[in-house]
Write a protein that holds these residues in place. Structure first.
Motif, short mmCIF file in Angstrom:
data_model
loop_
_atom_site.label_atom_id
_atom_site.label_comp_id
_atom_site.label_asym_id
_atom_site.label_seq_id
_atom_site.Cartn_x
_atom_site.Cartn_y
_atom_site.Cartn_z
N ASN A 51 0.83 -1.21 0.00
CA ASN A 51 0.00 0.00 0.00
C ASN A 51 0.86 1.25 0.00
OD1 ASN A 51 -2.04 -1.83 0.31
ND2 ASN A 51 -2.96 -0.83 2.08
N LEU A 59 -3.55 3.73 -1.71
CA LEU A 59 -3.73 2.85 -2.87
C LEU A 59 -3.05 1.51 -2.63
CD1 LEU A 59 -3.12 5.33 -5.83
CD2 LEU A 59 -5.28 4.69 -4.76
N VAL A 79 -5.14 -1.44 -9.35
CA VAL A 79 -5.04 -0.72 -8.08
C VAL A 79 -6.43 -0.45 -7.53
CG1 VAL A 79 -4.96 1.55 -9.20
CG2 VAL A 79 -3.89 1.24 -6.96
N ALA A 81 -8.44 1.67 -4.04
CA ALA A 81 -8.35 2.59 -2.90
C ALA A 81 -9.47 2.22 -1.94
CB ALA A 81 -8.50 4.03 -3.35
N SER A 93 -11.87 0.64 -7.76
CA SER A 93 -10.68 0.00 -8.30
C SER A 93 -10.66 0.13 -9.81
CB SER A 93 -10.61 -1.48 -7.89
OG SER A 93 -11.69 -2.20 -8.46
#
Length: 159
Positions: A51, A59, A79, A81, A93
């Motif tokens: 992260n 993220l 990725v 969040a 995502s």
């Protein structure tokens, strides 16, 4: 869709490198296309040690795959969040990937992009209940771009 998330909770610094979450999920692929909708099953991995705090929030890289009952498959990496609003969690995502139609829907290209938003509620410190929606599209890389819309109900449990 029911999602089960299994994560190893690190004990201080000794097991910190094992802070990994695995999710298994099932749901409906392309619910908006009566001719090609299909059930799906998938697997996703997240290593929380990777992260990063950014101007967009925290993220985290994710990697996974899904396969439909029609043998269509999608393998992805990208990725996500997570934003916490009290007991409510918003998890958007973005995951580019490779799609194979099998006997399923022709999405128009080998390269596809999945955008997803999950909304979940903390039931306890170790479990969440939520709903997610995603859209897979080739962003007009192919001659056609029909896209696929999927929705899921999620249950996460950390062990």
């Amino acid at each position: 869709m029911i999602t089960f998330a299994f994560s190893s909770i690190a004990e201080e610094k000794v097991l910190k490198d094992q802070n990994t979450e695995f999710s298994v999920y099932t749901g409906m692929f392309d619910f908006s296309d009566d001719g090609k909708k299909s059930t799906l099953i998938g697997f996703q991995h997240q290593n929380e040690n990777l992260n990063r705090d950014t101007f967009l929030g925290n993220l985290s890289p994710i990697t996974g795959f899904l396969i439909t009952a029609d043998n269509a498959g999608y393998i992805y990496t990208g990725v996500q969040a997570q934003y916490k609003l009290g007991a409510l969690n918003l998890t958007p995502s973005f995951t580019p990937g490779i799609y194979h139609e099998g006997d399923g829907k022709d999405l128009g290209h080998l390269i596809e992009f999945k955008s997803e938003l999950q909304i979940s509620l903390d039931l306890s410190k170790t479990s969440e209940l939520g709903f997610s929606y995603n859209h897979i599209s080739n962003a007009s890389l192919g001659d056609k771009n029909p896209g696929a819309n999927s929705y899921m109900f999620n249950f996460f449990k950390n062990f």
